[in-house]
Design a protein around this motif. Structure first.
Motif, PDB file in Angstrom:
ATOM      1  N   ALA A 101       0.908  -1.188  -0.084  1.00  0.00           N
ATOM      2  CA  ALA A 101      -0.015  -0.065  -0.069  1.00  0.00           C
ATOM      3  C   ALA A 101       0.820   1.350  -0.092  1.00  0.00           C
ATOM      4  CB  ALA A 101      -0.963  -0.092   1.086  1.00  0.00           C
ATOM      5  N   GLN A 102       1.869   1.100   0.756  1.00  0.00           N
ATOM      6  CA  GLN A 102       2.796   2.406   1.046  1.00  0.00           C
ATOM      7  C   GLN A 102       3.486   2.752  -0.521  1.00  0.00           C
ATOM      8  OE1 GLN A 102       2.266   4.662   3.036  1.00  0.00           O
ATOM      9  NE2 GLN A 102       1.010   3.559   4.431  1.00  0.00           N
ATOM     10  N   ILE A 103       3.952   1.829  -1.118  1.00  0.00           N
ATOM     11  CA  ILE A 103       4.707   1.733  -2.429  1.00  0.00           C
ATOM     12  C   ILE A 103       3.771   2.314  -3.375  1.00  0.00           C
ATOM     13  CG2 ILE A 103       5.806   0.214  -4.386  1.00  0.00           C
ATOM     14  CD1 ILE A 103       6.912  -1.408  -2.145  1.00  0.00           C
ATOM     15  N   LEU A 104       2.565   1.658  -3.606  1.00  0.00           N
ATOM     16  CA  LEU A 104       1.569   2.189  -4.721  1.00  0.00           C
ATOM     17  C   LEU A 104       1.196   3.471  -4.181  1.00  0.00           C
ATOM     18  CD1 LEU A 104      -0.821  -1.108  -4.765  1.00  0.00           C
ATOM     19  CD2 LEU A 104       1.310  -0.086  -6.223  1.00  0.00           C
ATOM     20  N   ASN A 105       1.055   3.977  -3.106  1.00  0.00           N
ATOM     21  CA  ASN A 105       0.703   5.464  -2.625  1.00  0.00           C
ATOM     22  C   ASN A 105       1.985   6.287  -3.113  1.00  0.00           C
ATOM     23  OD1 ASN A 105      -0.508   7.594  -0.980  1.00  0.00           O
ATOM     24  ND2 ASN A 105       1.389   7.348   0.337  1.00  0.00           N
ATOM     25  N   PHE A 106       3.105   5.877  -2.809  1.00  0.00           N
ATOM     26  CA  PHE A 106       4.077   6.621  -3.296  1.00  0.00           C
ATOM     27  C   PHE A 106       4.110   6.756  -4.974  1.00  0.00           C
ATOM     28  CE2 PHE A 106       8.692   6.744  -4.675  1.00  0.00           C
ATOM     29  CZ  PHE A 106       9.146   8.077  -4.137  1.00  0.00           C
ATOM     30  N   GLN A 107       3.926   5.576  -5.515  1.00  0.00           N
ATOM     31  CA  GLN A 107       4.353   5.420  -7.182  1.00  0.00           C
ATOM     32  C   GLN A 107       2.896   6.550  -7.636  1.00  0.00           C
ATOM     33  OE1 GLN A 107       4.341   0.763  -7.174  1.00  0.00           O
ATOM     34  NE2 GLN A 107       5.334   1.643  -9.016  1.00  0.00           N
ATOM     35  N   TYR A 108       1.711   6.436  -7.275  1.00  0.00           N
ATOM     36  CA  TYR A 108       0.682   7.137  -7.767  1.00  0.00           C
ATOM     37  C   TYR A 108       0.497   8.368  -7.143  1.00  0.00           C
ATOM     38  CZ  TYR A 108       0.319   2.720 -10.415  1.00  0.00           C
ATOM     39  OH  TYR A 108       0.671   1.677 -11.405  1.00  0.00           O
ATOM     40  N   GLN A 109       1.247   8.790  -6.261  1.00  0.00           N
ATOM     41  CA  GLN A 109       1.115  10.116  -5.505  1.00  0.00           C
ATOM     42  C   GLN A 109      -0.167  10.458  -4.778  1.00  0.00           C
ATOM     43  OE1 GLN A 109       3.456  12.995  -6.895  1.00  0.00           O
ATOM     44  NE2 GLN A 109       3.863  11.983  -9.062  1.00  0.00           N
ATOM     45  N   PHE A 110      -0.521   9.701  -4.181  1.00  0.00           N
ATOM     46  CA  PHE A 110      -2.155   9.469  -3.690  1.00  0.00           C
ATOM     47  C   PHE A 110      -2.156  10.664  -2.439  1.00  0.00           C
ATOM     48  CE2 PHE A 110      -2.921   5.178  -5.088  1.00  0.00           C
ATOM     49  CZ  PHE A 110      -3.536   5.374  -6.117  1.00  0.00           C
ATOM     50  N   SER A 111      -0.870  10.786  -1.650  1.00  0.00           N
ATOM     51  CA  SER A 111      -0.766  11.694  -0.707  1.00  0.00           C
ATOM     52  C   SER A 111      -0.782  13.192  -1.351  1.00  0.00           C
ATOM     53  CB  SER A 111       0.403  11.595   0.115  1.00  0.00           C
ATOM     54  OG  SER A 111       0.563  10.379   0.646  1.00  0.00           O
ATOM     55  N   ALA A 112      -0.050  13.297  -2.295  1.00  0.00           N
ATOM     56  CA  ALA A 112      -0.147  14.724  -3.113  1.00  0.00           C
ATOM     57  C   ALA A 112      -1.707  15.149  -3.593  1.00  0.00           C
ATOM     58  CB  ALA A 112       0.837  14.683  -4.273  1.00  0.00           C
ATOM     59  N   TYR A 113      -2.260  13.883  -4.230  1.00  0.00           N
ATOM     60  CA  TYR A 113      -3.651  14.173  -4.455  1.00  0.00           C
ATOM     61  C   TYR A 113      -4.487  14.589  -3.335  1.00  0.00           C
ATOM     62  CZ  TYR A 113      -2.648  12.466  -9.194  1.00  0.00           C
ATOM     63  OH  TYR A 113      -2.098  12.380 -10.674  1.00  0.00           O
ATOM     64  N   CYS A 114      -4.154  14.147  -2.215  1.00  0.00           N
ATOM     65  CA  CYS A 114      -5.179  14.381  -1.009  1.00  0.00           C
ATOM     66  C   CYS A 114      -4.985  15.818  -0.653  1.00  0.00           C
ATOM     67  CB  CYS A 114      -4.830  13.340   0.237  1.00  0.00           C
ATOM     68  SG  CYS A 114      -5.364  11.759   0.053  1.00  0.00           S
ATOM     69  N   ARG A 115      -3.795  16.076  -0.760  1.00  0.00           N
ATOM     70  CA  ARG A 115      -3.373  17.646  -0.017  1.00  0.00           C
ATOM     71  C   ARG A 115      -4.053  18.567  -1.136  1.00  0.00           C
ATOM     72  NH1 ARG A 115       1.798  15.158   0.781  1.00  0.00           N
ATOM     73  NH2 ARG A 115       2.752  15.817  -1.011  1.00  0.00           N
ATOM     74  N   GLN A 116      -3.957  18.173  -2.760  1.00  0.00           N
ATOM     75  CA  GLN A 116      -4.484  18.987  -3.683  1.00  0.00           C
ATOM     76  C   GLN A 116      -6.057  19.029  -3.375  1.00  0.00           C
ATOM     77  OE1 GLN A 116      -1.443  17.892  -7.251  1.00  0.00           O
ATOM     78  NE2 GLN A 116      -3.821  17.469  -7.592  1.00  0.00           N
TER      79      GLN A 116
END
Length: 306
Positions: A101-116
């Motif tokens: 999950a953390q690798i995929l979160n990093f690969q697809y930049q889900f944290s950045a999308y949450c901030r956006q």
């Protein structure tokens, strides 16, 4: 003869009830209300208080509630009895899922999308490529994490303190091989236990050896990270991102600078949590072997720390 559950910070009613059903006639005492210290022969422990285990005159063995045993081994009054741990399939599955999950979160930049999203921003981002993964610590759980990622097509290199032959993925060992291992990885994952050898292993020099686009994940133990060095590495772009599930001080203090880093994912030591109903049979087996004079499963080597 009694079993004591010396476990802080968790509701142990499910464990107590399950052990009572599985071992009729065996007294199950629950800390902090231990009614008969002399009767206790077997302890299931997690975050045991100091100066308690040494008060049990007939203690014969200790079992950690989870896979980690560093908290038990660190007790100054630890009696000279076998210490064993839990090895459980669900814990391994949780760890594999968390890491992926953390690798995929990093690969697809889900944290950045949450901030956006919080800022009402619509902005596409390029996925971050992760091809090569270094897994530091390929024991029982680390090996399964390696196999899970290997099966998904990642290029996996395992690193350990001693040789691990007959692995389908590349595996190296020894401190001399560590620098090259992390230098060639897009993602570095630590599942290392807390030992003298792993104290502050991940320091300024270590992070400088990693690639600048790399992700660092620590699901091992917090003792291994020099937190100020990681903070500086993340703040100044020495590495791109990190995910930490373990810390030197837990809970992580409110004033800790980690909280303010946008390129750090923080989780509260939940990568693999023991589900009590899943381990009752294993604790029962430990207890029955103890009573019949057999060697317990998964005994810890105190010198190695695992």
């Amino acid at each position: 003869m009694a079993i004591a559950l010396i476990i802080q910070g968790r509701d142990v009613e499910a464990l107590r009830s399950g052990l009572s059903d599985a071992l009729p006639g065996v007294e199950i005492q629950v800390w902090p209300t231990l009614t008969d210290l002399a009767a206790i022969e077997f302890v299931v422990a997690w975050k045991s208080p100091e100066n308690l285990l040494s008060q049990l005159p007939n203690l014969k063995a200790i079992c950690s509630l989870g896979a980690g045993v560093d908290g038990i081994l660190a007790l100054a009054d630890l009696p000279d009895v076998p210490v064993c741990r839990i090895v459980e399939e669900d814990l391994t599955r949780q760890m594999c899922d968390y890491v992926l999950a953390q690798i995929l979160n990093f690969q697809y930049q889900f944290s950045a999308y949450c901030r956006q999203q919080h800022n009402n921003q619509w902005c596409e981002r390029e996925p971050v490529a992760i091809k090569s993964v270094a897994i530091l610590g390929v024991g029982q759980i680390g090996h399964q994490v390696a196999m899970d990622l290997y099966s998904r097509g990642y290029q996996v290199t395992g690193w350990s303190n001693s040789p691990k032959p007959d692995r389908v993925y590349s595996c190296v060992f020894g401190i001399e091989a560590l620098a090259e291992t992390v230098a060639n990885a897009d993602c570095v994952i630590s599942l290392l236990p807390a030992t003298k050898e792993t104290d502050n292993l991940f320091n300024r020099n270590f992070f400088q050896q990693m690639q600048s686009h790399a992700l660092f994940i620590n699901v091992g133990r917090g003792n291994s990270v020099v937190e100020e060095d990681l903070y500086q590495a993340l703040q100044h772009g020495v590495i791109q991102s990190a995910c930490l599930d373990v810390f030197k001080t837990e809970p992580l203090p409110q004033e800790h600078p980690f909280w303010g880093l946008p390129n750090l994912v923080i989780t509260p030591h939940i990568a693999a949590v023991t589900r009590q109903q899943n381990i009752i049979s294993q604790i029962v087996e430990h207890y029955k072997k103890l009573q019949s004079g057999q060697t317990l499963n998964y005994i810890v080597d105190r010198d190695k720390g695992y």
